[in-house]
Design a protein around this motif. Structure first.
Motif, short mmCIF file in Angstrom:
data_model
loop_
_atom_site.label_atom_id
_atom_site.label_comp_id
_atom_site.label_asym_id
_atom_site.label_seq_id
_atom_site.Cartn_x
_atom_site.Cartn_y
_atom_site.Cartn_z
N LEU A 139 1.14 -1.38 0.02
CA LEU A 139 0.63 0.17 -0.15
C LEU A 139 0.44 1.12 -0.34
O LEU A 139 0.30 2.39 -0.56
CB LEU A 139 -0.97 0.22 0.81
CG LEU A 139 -1.70 -0.76 1.29
CD1 LEU A 139 -2.86 -0.91 2.72
CD2 LEU A 139 -2.70 -1.34 0.57
N GLU A 149 -4.04 6.70 5.36
CA GLU A 149 -5.57 5.98 4.85
C GLU A 149 -4.64 4.53 5.20
O GLU A 149 -5.93 3.28 4.89
CB GLU A 149 -5.02 6.43 3.07
CG GLU A 149 -5.04 7.92 2.64
CD GLU A 149 -5.53 7.69 1.76
OE1 GLU A 149 -5.86 6.56 0.54
OE2 GLU A 149 -5.40 9.32 0.62
N LYS A 152 -6.02 3.33 7.59
CA LYS A 152 -8.25 3.19 8.02
C LYS A 152 -8.28 2.10 6.98
O LYS A 152 -9.18 1.24 7.53
CB LYS A 152 -8.38 4.70 7.57
CG LYS A 152 -8.56 5.80 7.74
CD LYS A 152 -8.80 6.45 7.49
CE LYS A 152 -8.81 8.19 7.86
NZ LYS A 152 -9.34 9.11 6.98
N ILE A 153 -7.36 1.72 6.01
CA ILE A 153 -7.96 0.82 5.54
C ILE A 153 -7.57 -0.64 6.25
O ILE A 153 -8.23 -1.57 6.47
CB ILE A 153 -6.83 0.64 3.78
CG1 ILE A 153 -7.39 1.47 2.82
CG2 ILE A 153 -7.19 -0.87 3.05
CD1 ILE A 153 -6.04 2.02 1.80
#
Length: 185
Positions: A139, A149, A152-153
């Motif tokens: 990621l 992010e 969060k993912i």
């Protein structure tokens, strides 16, 4: 034993019934998986995972289709998931190779060979990382996502993302250092 009765007994975790289910359908499901995946070891794993999924989700068997159709659908879905995963891995490898090529257009064949080896080493090390370290690396460095992010993912806090990235980077550094030592010898 008919399909609905077999599934009812499978729901109870009856080992003999599960064994009968495997004996009855394994070879035909294996053929389906082999045709899709074109790899016997992976096909065997896919069928095993499918039987586990079928037993765990036996409550979802409504009897609309026959048991073989239901099991085949589970195998096909498992194979699709594996093909998607395989495709993602190939895409990442291709991206790494393209990135290396962009860095230096005028490299010698010897240097190219070394870069390909390094690329393969990095990728093998990434693949060998556990999922909790591999996914943040992908990621962050292949999707260029910020730490917030990624957190969060993955539904973890940012500090955990940093920790996992640091661990993964250190393992990658060690693998590359080892390769440098081997090449110098």
């Amino acid at each position: 034993m008919d399909s609905s009765r077999l599934i009812q007994r499978c729901k109870t975790g009856d080992a003999a019934v599960i064994e009968e289910l495997v004996k009855t359908y394994q070879s035909s499901l294996f053929r389906v998986a082999l045709l899709i995946l074109e790899d016997s070891a992976e096909a065997d794993e896919a069928v095993q995972e499918s039987f586990i999924s079928a037993c765990l989700s036996s409550n979802n068997f409504r009897g609309d289709a026959n048991l073989k159709t239901w099991l085949t659908a589970i195998v096909v879905n498992e194979c699709r998931n594996r093909l998607r995963k395989r495709k993602r891995q190939i895409n990442l490898q291709e991206r790494l190779l393209i990135f290396r090529r962009l860095l230096d257009k005028t490299i010698s064949p010897e240097r190219k060979t070394i870069l390909v080896e390094k690329n393969n080493t990095v990728w093998k090390e990434i693949e060998s990382l556990g999922e909790k370290h591999r996914i943040p690396i992908i990621l962050r460095y292949y999707q260029d996502l910020p730490i917030t992010e990624i957190a969060k993912i993955l539904e973890i806090n940012e500090g955990t993302v940093h920790s996992r990235l640091n661990t993964a980077r250190e393992r990658l550094r060690c693998a590359l250092s080892q390769m440098e030592v081997e090449n110098d010898e």
